[in-house]
Design a protein around this motif. Structure first.
Motif, mmCIF file in Angstrom:
data_model
loop_
_atom_site.group_PDB
_atom_site.id
_atom_site.type_symbol
_atom_site.label_atom_id
_atom_site.label_comp_id
_atom_site.label_asym_id
_atom_site.label_seq_id
_atom_site.Cartn_x
_atom_site.Cartn_y
_atom_site.Cartn_z
ATOM 1 N N PRO A 125 0.814 -1.219 0.000
ATOM 2 C CA PRO A 125 0.000 0.000 0.000
ATOM 3 C C PRO A 125 0.850 1.273 0.000
ATOM 4 C CG PRO A 125 -0.945 -1.599 1.503
ATOM 5 C CD PRO A 125 0.400 -2.151 1.063
ATOM 6 N N LEU A 126 0.337 2.297 -0.695
ATOM 7 C CA LEU A 126 1.037 3.572 -0.806
ATOM 8 C C LEU A 126 0.639 4.496 0.336
ATOM 9 C CD1 LEU A 126 0.689 4.185 -4.659
ATOM 10 C CD2 LEU A 126 2.420 2.868 -3.412
ATOM 11 N N VAL A 175 0.665 7.865 -6.518
ATOM 12 C CA VAL A 175 0.757 9.142 -5.807
ATOM 13 C C VAL A 175 1.981 9.862 -6.336
ATOM 14 C CG1 VAL A 175 0.918 10.317 -3.576
ATOM 15 C CG2 VAL A 175 -0.271 8.105 -3.726
ATOM 16 N N VAL A 176 1.771 11.091 -6.828
ATOM 17 C CA VAL A 176 2.889 11.923 -7.282
ATOM 18 C C VAL A 176 2.764 13.289 -6.625
ATOM 19 C CG1 VAL A 176 3.126 10.699 -9.471
ATOM 20 C CG2 VAL A 176 1.760 12.771 -9.382
ATOM 21 N N VAL A 227 -3.350 12.049 -6.479
ATOM 22 C CA VAL A 227 -3.590 10.704 -5.980
ATOM 23 C C VAL A 227 -4.542 10.007 -6.937
ATOM 24 C CG1 VAL A 227 -4.458 9.337 -4.052
ATOM 25 C CG2 VAL A 227 -3.341 11.542 -3.613
ATOM 26 N N GLY A 228 -4.103 8.895 -7.497
ATOM 27 C CA GLY A 228 -4.951 8.083 -8.349
ATOM 28 C C GLY A 228 -5.461 6.896 -7.559
ATOM 29 N N THR A 229 -6.785 6.714 -7.554
ATOM 30 C CA THR A 229 -7.399 5.616 -6.809
ATOM 31 C C THR A 229 -8.162 4.686 -7.749
ATOM 32 O OG1 THR A 229 -9.364 6.951 -6.395
ATOM 33 C CG2 THR A 229 -7.666 6.978 -4.699
ATOM 34 N N VAL A 230 -8.397 3.486 -7.294
ATOM 35 C CA VAL A 230 -9.186 2.520 -8.055
ATOM 36 C C VAL A 230 -10.652 2.907 -7.912
ATOM 37 C CG1 VAL A 230 -9.829 0.093 -8.308
ATOM 38 C CG2 VAL A 230 -7.483 0.707 -7.628
ATOM 39 N N ARG A 231 -11.292 3.218 -9.037
ATOM 40 C CA ARG A 231 -12.703 3.610 -9.007
ATOM 41 C C ARG A 231 -13.594 2.391 -9.246
ATOM 42 N NH1 ARG A 231 -10.724 6.066 -13.788
ATOM 43 N NH2 ARG A 231 -11.533 5.047 -15.643
ATOM 44 N N ASP A 232 -14.874 2.549 -8.951
ATOM 45 C CA ASP A 232 -15.812 1.435 -9.019
ATOM 46 C C ASP A 232 -16.468 1.261 -10.382
ATOM 47 O OD1 ASP A 232 -17.589 3.562 -9.116
ATOM 48 O OD2 ASP A 232 -18.755 2.929 -7.360
ATOM 49 N N HIS A 233 -16.017 2.025 -11.378
ATOM 50 C CA HIS A 233 -16.614 1.910 -12.718
ATOM 51 C C HIS A 233 -15.603 2.338 -13.780
ATOM 52 C CE1 HIS A 233 -16.887 6.182 -11.911
ATOM 53 N NE2 HIS A 233 -17.001 6.360 -13.216
#
Length: 152
Positions: free
Chosen positions: A26-27, A108-109, A48-54
């Motif tokens: 995990p980041l 995350v950048v 921050v890029g996250t895993v989306r649900d669609h």
């Protein structure tokens, strides 16, 4: 510590690339933000890029990231290019690989510059270039049982 005003593209001081990594753990936002701390920076931009649900109208149940063995070196090369194009004081970029769930952090950048506009511009260029040039691939799994590879 940035590009000098007298000689654009000429770097003085320590390397502004403070953290570059591809991890299967995990980041941490705190780690990335701390890495770009710099007393001469008046602006820090964080993406921050996250895993989306669609995706594309279909429900995503999970995804996996994989990468080429050269991905971390390519990420470092991308970071170096950003520090030449922008007056970066500090830069950090971390991408996750492996199986992720909806809501997990994928990337995350952060970029710190003397001024906010430079920080925003450099951070956007960093994430956009990372997504287009670093050999990291996303395998999405959908609720209907179908799958899709992105970036492969």
């Amino acid at each position: 510590m940035g590009i000098t005003d007298d000689h654009p593209g000429e770097r003085t001081g320590p390397d502004p690339i403070r953290l570059v990594a591809i991890r299967d753990t995990p980041l941490s936002l705190d780690e990335v933000f701390a890495a770009v701390g710099d007393e001469a920076a008046g602006g820090t931009a964080l993406f921050v890029g996250t895993v989306r649900d669609h995706d594309g109208g279909a429900a995503v149940t999970g995804l996996g990231y994989s990468c080429h063995p050269t991905a971390e070196a390519e990420l470092r090369r991308t970071a170096a290019e950003i520090t030449v194009k922008y007056p970066v004081r500090a830069l950090a970029a971390v991408h996750r690989v492996g199986d992720l769930k909806v809501g997990d952090l994928a990337v995350v950048v952060a970029v710190a510059c003397a001024h906010r506009s430079d920080a925003f511009d450099a951070c956007r260029q960093l994430i956009d270039t990372l997504k287009h040039e670093v050999p990291i691939w996303k395998h999405q799994t959908f609720a209907d049982g179908t799958e899709d590879w992105v970036g492969a």
